[in-house]
Design a protein around this motif. Structure first.
Motif, PDB file in Angstrom:
ATOM      1  N   VAL A  53       0.866  -1.173   0.000  1.00 37.68           N
ATOM      2  CA  VAL A  53       0.000   0.000   0.000  1.00 37.68           C
ATOM      3  C   VAL A  53       0.905   1.226   0.000  1.00 37.68           C
ATOM      4  O   VAL A  53       1.861   1.297   0.790  1.00 37.68           O
ATOM      5  N   LEU A  54       0.617   2.192  -0.864  1.00 39.60           N
ATOM      6  CA  LEU A  54       1.421   3.401  -0.960  1.00 39.60           C
ATOM      7  C   LEU A  54       0.550   4.611  -0.633  1.00 39.60           C
ATOM      8  O   LEU A  54      -0.566   4.730  -1.143  1.00 39.60           O
ATOM      9  N   ALA A  55       1.055   5.506   0.196  1.00 40.86           N
ATOM     10  CA  ALA A  55       0.310   6.698   0.586  1.00 40.86           C
ATOM     11  C   ALA A  55       0.986   7.947   0.032  1.00 40.86           C
ATOM     12  O   ALA A  55       2.173   8.177   0.287  1.00 40.86           O
ATOM     13  N   HIS A  59      -3.279  12.205   5.227  1.00 37.61           N
ATOM     14  CA  HIS A  59      -4.621  12.651   5.595  1.00 37.61           C
ATOM     15  C   HIS A  59      -5.596  11.478   5.600  1.00 37.61           C
ATOM     16  O   HIS A  59      -5.515  10.573   4.764  1.00 37.61           O
ATOM     17  N   VAL A  60      -6.538  11.547   6.523  1.00 38.98           N
ATOM     18  CA  VAL A  60      -7.404  10.401   6.801  1.00 38.98           C
ATOM     19  C   VAL A  60      -8.215   9.965   5.589  1.00 38.98           C
ATOM     20  O   VAL A  60      -8.511   8.772   5.439  1.00 38.98           O
ATOM     21  N   ASP A  61      -8.576  10.885   4.703  1.00 40.74           N
ATOM     22  CA  ASP A  61      -9.372  10.491   3.540  1.00 40.74           C
ATOM     23  C   ASP A  61      -8.561   9.689   2.533  1.00 40.74           C
ATOM     24  O   ASP A  61      -9.126   9.142   1.578  1.00 40.74           O
ATOM     25  N   HIS A  62      -7.248   9.581   2.771  1.00 41.43           N
ATOM     26  CA  HIS A  62      -6.389   8.801   1.876  1.00 41.43           C
ATOM     27  C   HIS A  62      -5.807   7.553   2.528  1.00 41.43           C
ATOM     28  O   HIS A  62      -5.282   6.685   1.827  1.00 41.43           O
ATOM     29  N   ILE A  63      -5.877   7.443   3.851  1.00 42.90           N
ATOM     30  CA  ILE A  63      -5.240   6.298   4.519  1.00 42.90           C
ATOM     31  C   ILE A  63      -6.184   5.537   5.454  1.00 42.90           C
ATOM     32  O   ILE A  63      -5.749   4.626   6.151  1.00 42.90           O
ATOM     33  N   HIS A  64      -7.467   5.886   5.436  1.00 45.02           N
ATOM     34  CA  HIS A  64      -8.379   5.317   6.434  1.00 45.02           C
ATOM     35  C   HIS A  64      -8.440   3.795   6.376  1.00 45.02           C
ATOM     36  O   HIS A  64      -8.575   3.133   7.409  1.00 45.02           O
ATOM     37  N   SER A  65      -8.329   3.211   5.186  1.00 44.44           N
ATOM     38  CA  SER A  65      -8.400   1.747   5.038  1.00 44.44           C
ATOM     39  C   SER A  65      -7.024   1.098   4.912  1.00 44.44           C
ATOM     40  O   SER A  65      -6.925  -0.100   4.658  1.00 44.44           O
ATOM     41  N   ALA A  66      -5.964   1.882   5.089  1.00 45.54           N
ATOM     42  CA  ALA A  66      -4.615   1.371   4.830  1.00 45.54           C
ATOM     43  C   ALA A  66      -4.252   0.199   5.733  1.00 45.54           C
ATOM     44  O   ALA A  66      -3.769  -0.838   5.268  1.00 45.54           O
ATOM     45  N   ALA A  67      -4.460   0.351   7.041  1.00 52.96           N
ATOM     46  CA  ALA A  67      -4.072  -0.707   7.972  1.00 52.96           C
ATOM     47  C   ALA A  67      -4.889  -1.973   7.741  1.00 52.96           C
ATOM     48  O   ALA A  67      -4.355  -3.088   7.750  1.00 52.96           O
ATOM     49  N   GLU A  68      -6.181  -1.809   7.521  1.00 52.95           N
ATOM     50  CA  GLU A  68      -7.036  -2.981   7.316  1.00 52.95           C
ATOM     51  C   GLU A  68      -6.631  -3.744   6.064  1.00 52.95           C
ATOM     52  O   GLU A  68      -6.550  -4.980   6.072  1.00 52.95           O
ATOM     53  N   LEU A  69      -6.349  -3.019   4.988  1.00 56.76           N
ATOM     54  CA  LEU A  69      -5.924  -3.677   3.756  1.00 56.76           C
ATOM     55  C   LEU A  69      -4.555  -4.317   3.903  1.00 56.76           C
ATOM     56  O   LEU A  69      -4.345  -5.472   3.519  1.00 56.76           O
ATOM     57  N   ALA A  70      -3.608  -3.554   4.445  1.00 54.75           N
ATOM     58  CA  ALA A  70      -2.239  -4.058   4.553  1.00 54.75           C
ATOM     59  C   ALA A  70      -2.153  -5.260   5.474  1.00 54.75           C
ATOM     60  O   ALA A  70      -1.541  -6.287   5.129  1.00 54.75           O
ATOM     61  N   ASP A  71      -2.746  -5.157   6.643  1.00 60.58           N
ATOM     62  CA  ASP A  71      -2.664  -6.263   7.595  1.00 60.58           C
ATOM     63  C   ASP A  71      -3.444  -7.475   7.103  1.00 60.58           C
ATOM     64  O   ASP A  71      -3.067  -8.625   7.360  1.00 60.58           O
ATOM     65  N   GLY A  72      -4.520  -7.224   6.378  1.00 59.53           N
ATOM     66  CA  GLY A  72      -5.303  -8.334   5.848  1.00 59.53           C
ATOM     67  C   GLY A  72      -4.562  -9.133   4.803  1.00 59.53           C
ATOM     68  O   GLY A  72      -4.825 -10.329   4.618  1.00 59.53           O
ATOM     69  N   HIS A  73      -3.628  -8.486   4.104  1.00 60.42           N
ATOM     70  CA  HIS A  73      -2.855  -9.172   3.061  1.00 60.42           C
ATOM     71  C   HIS A  73      -1.402  -9.416   3.473  1.00 60.42           C
ATOM     72  O   HIS A  73      -0.626  -9.967   2.683  1.00 60.42           O
ATOM     73  N   GLY A  74      -1.033  -8.991   4.681  1.00 66.76           N
ATOM     74  CA  GLY A  74       0.333  -9.197   5.147  1.00 66.76           C
ATOM     75  C   GLY A  74       1.350  -8.411   4.352  1.00 66.76           C
ATOM     76  O   GLY A  74       2.445  -8.924   4.048  1.00 66.76           O
ATOM     77  N   ILE A  75       1.038  -7.163   4.031  1.00 73.36           N
ATOM     78  CA  ILE A  75       1.917  -6.334   3.206  1.00 73.36           C
ATOM     79  C   ILE A  75       2.196  -5.011   3.927  1.00 73.36           C
ATOM     80  O   ILE A  75       1.464  -4.624   4.839  1.00 73.36           O
ATOM     81  N   PRO A  76       3.235  -4.283   3.515  1.00 76.55           N
ATOM     82  CA  PRO A  76       3.559  -3.012   4.192  1.00 76.55           C
ATOM     83  C   PRO A  76       2.776  -1.837   3.633  1.00 76.55           C
ATOM     84  O   PRO A  76       2.296  -1.865   2.498  1.00 76.55           O
ATOM     85  N   VAL A  77       2.683  -0.804   4.448  1.00 75.26           N
ATOM     86  CA  VAL A  77       2.244   0.512   3.995  1.00 75.26           C
ATOM     87  C   VAL A  77       3.483   1.393   3.901  1.00 75.26           C
ATOM     88  O   VAL A  77       4.252   1.497   4.859  1.00 75.26           O
ATOM     89  N   TRP A  78       3.679   2.019   2.746  1.00 71.05           N
ATOM     90  CA  TRP A  78       4.805   2.920   2.542  1.00 71.05           C
ATOM     91  C   TRP A  78       4.318   4.360   2.621  1.00 71.05           C
ATOM     92  O   TRP A  78       3.309   4.720   2.012  1.00 71.05           O
TER      93      TRP A  78
END
Length: 240
Positions: A53-55, A59-78
């Motif tokens: 996941v790349l940010a 701001h919250v309107d761009h990262i609100h689902s980042a943790a859920e997506l990243a952790d659900g797929h076992g991938i990093p957020v950059w």
């Protein structure tokens, strides 16, 4: 190249899924509020495996689902180091008044940092511009620091196999406008400098895929955007 883009959530923030093509790995850019379902649909439809996941900023309107997506797929957020604190405390990026309004609308701001976070700062610079390159999912993505909207705002640039140049500009540059600089951490002079030094020099046919609104090109913005000139004036712009 496969690019799937859509506006998500109450803020209509653009989220993008990028891949070399169907059936391979992909990256997810700016998964904000409401992005989980359409991202899941896109990766299923095109048989994709998320790799990161790349940010463009925190701001919250761009990262609100980042943790859920990243952790659900076992991938990093950059994300850029300056904006990393916003992953777990997004109110810092919008101020108490706006945070209260957002919370009152039903959008929770009690987020958590993803299990794995990569900071673009840890990648070695490509040249004296300070840009870095992230190689992921078979893509080579140039990451350009463009402070002004937030201290850690970045633009993602890449060239497709077909020869097109793409720039994912987040909330730095929109079709017909530029990002606001009046939120915590914003700086109108920094925004002007980012527009002037990073985006104005790009080729006119560079396709701009912004954080809100329709796509455009650098050439179009040079002649029609009142906030985007050779001087990089960032003295107004959108409320995004």
């Amino acid at each position: 190249m496969l690019v799937v883009g859509f506006p998500a959530g109450a803020f209509h923030a653009n989220c993008y899924v990028l891949a070399l093509g169907s059936g391979g790995e992909c990256v997810i850019v700016d998964p904000g509020e409401g992005a989980l379902a359409p991202v899941t649909e896109a990766i299923g439809q095109h048989r994709l495996t998320p790799a990161a996941v790349l940010a463009t900023h925190g701001h919250v309107d761009h990262i609100h689902s980042a943790a859920e997506l990243a952790d659900g797929h076992g991938i990093p957020v950059w994300i850029k180091r300056e904006d990393r604190p916003l992953l777990s405390d997004p109110a810092k990026g919008i101020g108490p008044e706006l945070a209260s309004a957002v919370s009152g609308s039903g959008l929770p701001l009690d987020l958590r940092e993803p299990a794995e976070v990569g900071e673009f700062d840890d990648l070695g610079p490509l040249d004296d511009t300070g840009d870095v390159e992230l190689a992921v999912a078979g893509l080579r993505i140039r990451v350009c620091h463009t402070p002004g909207h937030t201290p850690g705002s970045v633009v993602f640039r890449l060239r497709t196999a077909e020869g097109a140049s793409l720039a994912f500009t987040g909330d730095t540059l929109f079709a017909g406008s530029v990002g606001r600089s009046d939120l915590p951490g914003g700086d109108v002079r920094e925004l002007a400098r980012s527009l002037r030094t990073t985006l104005w020099p790009l080729a006119d046919d560079t396709v701009v895929l912004p954080g809100h609104g329709a796509s455009t090109t650098i050439g179009t913005e040079k002649v029609s955007n009142p906030y985007f000139g050779a001087g990089g004036a960032g003295n107004g712009g959108s409320n995004e």
